[in-house]
Motif scaffolding. Structure first.
Motif, PDB file in Angstrom:
ATOM      1  N   GLU A   1      -9.162 -10.254  -1.365  1.00 27.12           N
ATOM      2  CA  GLU A   1     -10.140  -9.342  -1.965  1.00 27.12           C
ATOM      3  C   GLU A   1     -11.102  -8.788  -0.920  1.00 27.12           C
ATOM      4  O   GLU A   1     -11.459  -7.608  -0.958  1.00 27.12           O
ATOM      5  CB  GLU A   1     -10.895 -10.049  -3.084  1.00 27.12           C
ATOM      6  N   LYS A   2     -11.519  -9.607   0.022  1.00 26.26           N
ATOM      7  CA  LYS A   2     -12.413  -9.153   1.093  1.00 26.26           C
ATOM      8  C   LYS A   2     -11.727  -8.063   1.914  1.00 26.26           C
ATOM      9  O   LYS A   2     -12.320  -7.026   2.209  1.00 26.26           O
ATOM     10  CB  LYS A   2     -12.803 -10.326   1.996  1.00 26.26           C
ATOM     11  N   ASN A   3     -10.473  -8.301   2.279  1.00 25.96           N
ATOM     12  CA  ASN A   3      -9.729  -7.315   3.065  1.00 25.96           C
ATOM     13  C   ASN A   3      -9.534  -6.023   2.284  1.00 25.96           C
ATOM     14  O   ASN A   3      -9.579  -4.933   2.856  1.00 25.96           O
ATOM     15  CB  ASN A   3      -8.386  -7.882   3.504  1.00 25.96           C
ATOM     16  N   GLU A   4      -9.327  -6.150   0.963  1.00 23.09           N
ATOM     17  CA  GLU A   4      -9.160  -4.955   0.133  1.00 23.09           C
ATOM     18  C   GLU A   4     -10.439  -4.110   0.172  1.00 23.09           C
ATOM     19  O   GLU A   4     -10.374  -2.896   0.326  1.00 23.09           O
ATOM     20  CB  GLU A   4      -8.836  -5.357  -1.302  1.00 23.09           C
ATOM     21  N   LYS A   5     -11.596  -4.751   0.059  1.00 23.19           N
ATOM     22  CA  LYS A   5     -12.881  -4.042   0.108  1.00 23.19           C
ATOM     23  C   LYS A   5     -13.089  -3.365   1.447  1.00 23.19           C
ATOM     24  O   LYS A   5     -13.721  -2.324   1.539  1.00 23.19           O
ATOM     25  CB  LYS A   5     -14.034  -5.000  -0.188  1.00 23.19           C
ATOM     26  N   GLU A   6     -12.559  -3.963   2.509  1.00 24.59           N
ATOM     27  CA  GLU A   6     -12.692  -3.401   3.859  1.00 24.59           C
ATOM     28  C   GLU A   6     -11.622  -2.353   4.140  1.00 24.59           C
ATOM     29  O   GLU A   6     -11.581  -1.776   5.215  1.00 24.59           O
ATOM     30  CB  GLU A   6     -12.612  -4.521   4.894  1.00 24.59           C
ATOM     31  N   GLY A   7     -10.744  -2.131   3.172  1.00 25.15           N
ATOM     32  CA  GLY A   7      -9.719  -1.108   3.326  1.00 25.15           C
ATOM     33  C   GLY A   7      -8.494  -1.546   4.104  1.00 25.15           C
ATOM     34  O   GLY A   7      -7.700  -0.715   4.533  1.00 25.15           O
TER      35      GLY A   7
ATOM     36  N   THR B   1      -2.354  -4.994  -3.440  1.00 26.00           N
ATOM     37  CA  THR B   1      -3.375  -6.002  -3.733  1.00 26.00           C
ATOM     38  C   THR B   1      -3.427  -6.330  -5.227  1.00 26.00           C
ATOM     39  O   THR B   1      -3.569  -7.487  -5.603  1.00 26.00           O
ATOM     40  CB  THR B   1      -4.750  -5.541  -3.217  1.00 26.00           C
TER      41      THR B   1
END
Length: 139
Positions: free
Chosen positions: A63-69, A24
């Motif tokens: 970025e959203k997917n990164e926060k969700e792991g 990411t």
């Protein structure tokens, strides 16, 4: 000589990044690099067109997917297939050699880059890939 559209060139950069195994942070760095080097307005226009066609996720979704792991690449499956189709690359090719096939195709396709930052990134990535695997059997 056929020229790539801006959106196709930007998508190609993310296609190459996918095969380089980008995390990411690298996606964010490439997004920033292209935005700065291409120019914010031109880059955002290309990205908007790609997002509208479902060919990239967009930085917000990455970025959203990164926060969700669940980190994901910028290019969608449809985007990857679009590049394969546009450049007549075999999607069944061994993934580790996809950049080799891309390099050979770009040399013989007579497609012309109009975005120098994308051309530089693609060439730099292909060169790094070759350096990372010096004993690979390049097609």
């Amino acid at each position: 000589m056929k020229q790539f559209e801006d959106k196709e060139q930007v998508l190609l950069a993310y296609y190459v990044q996918y095969y380089r195994g980008a995390e990411t942070g690298e996606v964010k760095a490439l997004d920033q690099r292209l935005r700065e080097e291409i120019g914010k307005e031109r880059y955002e226009k290309a990205m908007a067109a790609l997002q509208e066609e479902g060919l990239v996720m967009g930085m917000e979704q990455v970025e959203k997917n990164e926060k969700e792991g669940t980190p994901v690449p910028m290019a969608t499956n449809e985007g990857m297939l679009y590049i394969n189709d546009t450049l007549n690359l075999q999607s069944y090719a061994v993934e580790e050699h996809q950049l080799d096939y891309l390099e050979n195709n770009l040399k013989t396709s007579n497609l012309e880059f109009t975005l120098e930052p994308v051309k530089a990134y693609v060439e730099e990535s292909i060169r790094k890939e070759a350096e990372d695997e010096p004993n690979s059997n390049r097609p």
